[in-house]
Design a protein around this motif. Structure first.
Motif, PDB file in Angstrom:
ATOM      1  N   GLU A 115       0.642  -1.084   0.137  1.00 58.10           N
ATOM      2  CA  GLU A 115      -0.193   0.108   0.045  1.00 58.10           C
ATOM      3  C   GLU A 115       0.933   1.294   0.042  1.00 58.10           C
ATOM      4  O   GLU A 115       0.642   2.255  -0.633  1.00 58.10           O
ATOM      5  N   CYS A 117       3.833   1.506  -1.241  1.00 58.10           N
ATOM      6  CA  CYS A 117       4.250   1.531  -2.496  1.00 58.10           C
ATOM      7  C   CYS A 117       3.420   2.226  -3.579  1.00 58.10           C
ATOM      8  O   CYS A 117       4.134   3.109  -4.196  1.00 58.10           O
ATOM      9  N   ASN A 118       2.251   1.735  -3.396  1.00 57.97           N
ATOM     10  CA  ASN A 118       1.335   2.467  -4.384  1.00 57.97           C
ATOM     11  C   ASN A 118       1.276   3.945  -3.982  1.00 57.97           C
ATOM     12  O   ASN A 118       1.010   4.737  -4.802  1.00 57.97           O
ATOM     13  N   THR A 122       2.302   7.034  -6.483  1.00 60.94           N
ATOM     14  CA  THR A 122       1.402   8.063  -6.826  1.00 60.94           C
ATOM     15  C   THR A 122       1.908   9.387  -6.874  1.00 60.94           C
ATOM     16  O   THR A 122       2.051  10.432  -7.726  1.00 60.94           O
ATOM     17  N   TYR A 153       7.655   3.081 -12.794  1.00 56.31           N
ATOM     18  CA  TYR A 153       6.636   2.051 -12.339  1.00 56.31           C
ATOM     19  C   TYR A 153       7.314   0.608 -12.490  1.00 56.31           C
ATOM     20  O   TYR A 153       6.739  -0.282 -11.544  1.00 56.31           O
ATOM     21  N   GLU A 157       6.926  -1.415  -9.101  1.00 54.05           N
ATOM     22  CA  GLU A 157       6.132  -2.910  -9.138  1.00 54.05           C
ATOM     23  C   GLU A 157       7.054  -3.865  -8.552  1.00 54.05           C
ATOM     24  O   GLU A 157       6.582  -4.982  -7.725  1.00 54.05           O
ATOM     25  N   THR A 160       6.877  -3.674  -4.819  1.00 52.05           N
ATOM     26  CA  THR A 160       5.701  -4.257  -4.329  1.00 52.05           C
ATOM     27  C   THR A 160       5.482  -5.819  -4.400  1.00 52.05           C
ATOM     28  O   THR A 160       5.034  -6.513  -3.452  1.00 52.05           O
TER      29      THR A 160
END
Length: 188
Positions: A115, A117-118, A122, A153, A157, A160
């Motif tokens: 979470e 990481c997201n 962002t 990205y 990724e 994550t």
């Protein structure tokens, strides 16, 4: 007309020594002011009732000649400013990319959940979009930012996936430990 002639010549001499866009902007404002004053002077002379039209023509020709040199100076100033903008833009872009890279390294280091990481991805993508807006006049930077976006990205990724994998391994280890405990409890 000597003061105008002197100002135009002074502006012409200063252009080559400019090192900052800010200084070019100030010089541009002075040149624009001189242009406005020359326009006003032409208008005043045109409206004067001078009996000898050759005198009016001579004065207007002299003003026009100064105006013409001023326009050449303004064109040279625009070119110099464009060159300075390019140099300053490159330096500023490189500094912003370094800062972005350091932010990414920091964010990847403190990401301890998928979470986060997201969340940090962002934030970084918003900054990339801001940089695209700031440097929209530089096509080469837009291409670099597009590549940077893909790189970011991929990095987030990967982080994550590593966190999810570690979480799954931990959950599996806990489940195996719980099975052993319950199996040993029932054996006893």
């Amino acid at each position: 007309l000597t003061p105008y002639d002197t100002r135009v010549e002074k502006t012409r001499r200063v252009i080559d020594d400019l090192t900052k866009v800010k200084d070019a902007d100030e010089l541009q404002a002075e040149a624009d002011s001189s242009a406005s004053e020359l326009e006003m002077l032409i208008e005043i002379v045109s409206n004067l009732n001078i009996d000898d039209s050759t005198q009016t023509t001579r004065i207007i020709d002299n003003i026009s000649e100064i105006y013409s040199r001023l326009n050449q100076v303004k064109a040279a100033l625009r070119n110099k400013k464009k060159s300075l903008q390019h140099v300053e833009g490159i330096a500023q872009f490189n500094a912003q990319i370094k800062l972005l890279n350091q932010s990414v390294v920091n964010y990847l280091d403190i990401c301890d959940t998928p979470e986060k990481c997201n969340e940090y991805l962002t934030k970084v993508m918003i900054r990339v979009e801001e940089l695209e807006g700031e440097f929209s006049d530089f096509d080469e930077f837009i291409v670099q930012l597009s590549g940077k976006r893909d790189e970011l990205y991929a990095a987030f990724e990967s982080k994550t996936l590593n966190l999810v994998e570690a979480r799954n391994k931990r959950a599996t280890a806990l489940m195996n430990a719980a099975k052993k405990i319950s199996h040993n409890t029932f054996k006893s």
